[in-house]
Design a protein around this motif. Structure first.
Motif, short mmCIF file in Angstrom:
data_model
loop_
_atom_site.label_atom_id
_atom_site.label_comp_id
_atom_site.label_asym_id
_atom_site.label_seq_id
_atom_site.Cartn_x
_atom_site.Cartn_y
_atom_site.Cartn_z
N LEU A 74 -4.48 8.76 -3.24
CA LEU A 74 -5.88 8.40 -3.03
C LEU A 74 -6.08 6.89 -3.15
N ILE A 75 -5.41 6.27 -4.10
CA ILE A 75 -5.53 4.82 -4.28
C ILE A 75 -4.93 4.09 -3.08
N VAL A 76 -3.73 4.46 -2.71
CA VAL A 76 -3.03 3.80 -1.60
C VAL A 76 -3.75 4.03 -0.27
N LEU A 77 -4.23 5.24 -0.07
CA LEU A 77 -4.87 5.60 1.20
C LEU A 77 -6.37 5.37 1.22
N SER A 78 -6.94 4.83 0.15
CA SER A 78 -8.40 4.65 0.08
C SER A 78 -8.96 3.82 1.23
N PRO A 79 -8.30 2.74 1.68
CA PRO A 79 -8.87 2.03 2.85
C PRO A 79 -8.95 2.92 4.09
#
Length: 137
Positions: A32-37
């Protein structure tokens, strides 16, 4: 040989009871953090493309037969005919929705379900409740 089987069963139970949930939580949080953008971009495109809520929720059965709402990106419009009935799926599927489905990007919000503990990264996904109820009738 019996020792190996007992040891394997204990390891499997330990994995199921402790490590699986921890690994699901950590991996989904990292994703979720990595793919948030990407998630934010898809959400914003969905708001404009779908003219409103970019998410689709569906009731599913999860761990210990507990009901939860599965989250996905919407790929279909809510277009209706003159009688107020939803049009067939083929007519409601948008170009944006086709891209989401073919690339499986519509599945990304399920990371929230994994983070919450409703489902897991590895495991079977049961059919939606509406399908299950119809099939059993």
């Amino acid at each position: 040989m019996k020792l190996e089987i007992v040891l394997s069963k204990r390891m499997i139970e330990m994995y199921k009871n402790y490590f699986k949930r921890i690994s699901d939580f950590v991996l989904s949080l990292m994703a979720l953090i990595v793919l948030s953008p990407l998630l934010i971009m898809l959400m914003l495109i969905g708001v404009f493309t779908m003219k409103g809520n970019p998410f689709f929720c569906q009731k599913r059965i999860g761990f210990n037969e507990k009901e939860f709402k599965l989250i996905k990106f919407r790929s279909m419009s809510n277009a209706k005919d003159k009688s107020g009935n939803l049009l067939p799926n083929e007519k409601r599927l948008t170009k944006y929705g086709k891209i989401l489905r073919t690339s499986s990007l519509d599945e990304l919000p399920e990371l929230i379900n994994i983070l919450k503990g409703d489902s897991g990264i590895i495991g079977t996904t049961k059919k939606n409740l509406d399908f299950t109820r119809v099939s059993l009738a």
